[in-house]
Design an enzyme around this catalytic site. Structure first.
Site, short mmCIF file in Angstrom:
data_model
loop_
_atom_site.label_atom_id
_atom_site.label_comp_id
_atom_site.label_asym_id
_atom_site.label_seq_id
_atom_site.Cartn_x
_atom_site.Cartn_y
_atom_site.Cartn_z
N ASP A 31 -7.26 23.49 -10.22
CA ASP A 31 -5.88 22.97 -10.16
C ASP A 31 -5.81 21.61 -9.48
O ASP A 31 -4.73 21.06 -9.29
CB ASP A 31 -4.96 23.96 -9.45
CG ASP A 31 -5.40 24.23 -8.02
OD1 ASP A 31 -6.40 23.62 -7.57
OD2 ASP A 31 -4.74 25.04 -7.34
N GLN A 73 4.16 0.26 5.66
CA GLN A 73 5.49 0.86 5.90
C GLN A 73 5.52 1.26 7.39
O GLN A 73 5.51 2.43 7.75
CB GLN A 73 5.70 2.06 4.98
CG GLN A 73 7.08 2.72 5.09
CD GLN A 73 8.22 1.90 4.51
OE1 GLN A 73 8.01 1.08 3.63
NE2 GLN A 73 9.43 2.09 5.02
N LYS A 92 5.84 -20.23 3.68
CA LYS A 92 6.48 -20.04 2.37
C LYS A 92 7.68 -20.96 2.23
O LYS A 92 8.48 -21.09 3.16
CB LYS A 92 6.98 -18.60 2.24
CG LYS A 92 5.95 -17.66 1.73
CD LYS A 92 6.59 -16.32 1.39
CE LYS A 92 5.47 -15.36 1.01
NZ LYS A 92 5.88 -14.01 0.81
#
Ligand code: R5P
Length: 287
Positions: free
Chosen positions: A34, A92, A184
């Site tokens: 499985d 995160q 940036k």
């Protein structure tokens, strides 16, 4: 010392065992029909120091590493150290939007639960180390990356942002090059340029060094701008080459002369060994 690995880390485990003069532990890993993972440590490691190593690439490797840690702890590994060639979920590391999971904390918590110490190679932010419930240290792969690009043609090492500047500085010191970071600048609704803050790269050999290349968006923007500015040669390097989808092609199209990464994650340019960094980290934990 024993070095015990999961199914995705065989070559790193062998390299690390050589680095530390250790023995590769006999570990069986397989999948049930499985898809669930099975891990068995077939080695008697009671009272022996063991380093468990697996790249916990989301998410099968993460579960396998958790099972490996549990199996080693039940076998009496002492101390049990965990070597993370790549620490996933580290980006995160904040709740950016209400209701989000704090993924970096969750992953650090479970990975450190059974461990006496953890080494993470070039984690996205070192602050994530405070999330582990055990001593945790970062180990840098910059010396090996610098050695791999050291052909005398790197004049400047650039970090993609200010936070990554210390890593660029370390590489520049080893390569006897200058360093800077990129800033940036939005030049249109969909267009972003990434320019060196202080240095003029016209005619120079440039190494852009990041911790992670994922989609290649950040690195390809940087490379394209540097090319426009007249860089004679641009090498893109990172510790963790995720290279999602067509990331490598994007880098080539942007004008990269060479792309390289460590073998913390399997990828087509994983020529730089991560085991020496893990060995240094394990030694720091012992010290
Ligand atoms: C971001 O802070 C990281 O250091 C990398 O620059 C970023 O994860 C790279 O992602 P991508 O390749 O998707 O631009």
């Amino acid at each position: 010392m024993f070095v015990a690995g999961g199914s995705g880390s065989a070559s790193i485990v062998e390299d690390l065992a050589k680095e530390v003069g250790g023995v590769v532990a006999d570990v069986e890993t397989r999948r049930f029909p499985d898809g669930e993972a099975y891990v068995r440590v077939r080695e008697a490691v009671e009272g022996e120091p063991v380093a468990a190593v697996e790249t916990p690439v989301p998410d099968a490797g993460l579960v396998e590493l958790l099972l490996l840690e549990d199996a080693l702890a039940r076998r009496g590994a002492d101390p049990l150290h965990v070597g993370l060639p790549y620490l996933p979920y580290a980006r995160q590391d904040k709740v950016f939007e209400p209701g989000e999971a704090l993924s970096a904390a969750v992953v650090a918590e479970v990975l450190g639960r059974r461990a006496d110490g953890v080494v993470a190679v070039d984690p996205h932010e070192e602050a994530v180390l405070d999330r582990f419930p055990c001593p945790a240290t970062a180990a840098s792969a910059v010396p090996e990356i610098a050695a791999a690009v050291d052909d005398g043609a790197v004049d400047v090492v650039l970090a993609p942002d200010e936070g990554a500047r210390p890593r660029a500085r370390d590489a520049a010191d080893l390569l006897e090059a200058r360093h800077d970071h990129l800033v940036k600048e939005r030049v249109g609704a969909d267009d972003v340029r990434m320019e060196p803050r202080d240095l003029d790269v016209d005619g120079l050999g440039v190494l852009v060094l990041d911790d992670i290349v994922s989609t290649g968006g950040t690195m390809s923007q940087a490379v394209a701008t540097l090319r426009e500015q007249g860089a004679a040669r641009v090498v893109a390097a990172c510790t963790h080459g995720l290279f999602v989808d067509d990331a490598l092609a994007r880098l080539e199209e942007a004008g990269c002369d060479r792309v390289l990464a460590t073998d913390s994650l399997p990828n087509p340019v994983d020529d730089v060994p991560v085991a020496p960094a893990l060995a240094r980290g394990l030694s720091a934990l012992d010290g």
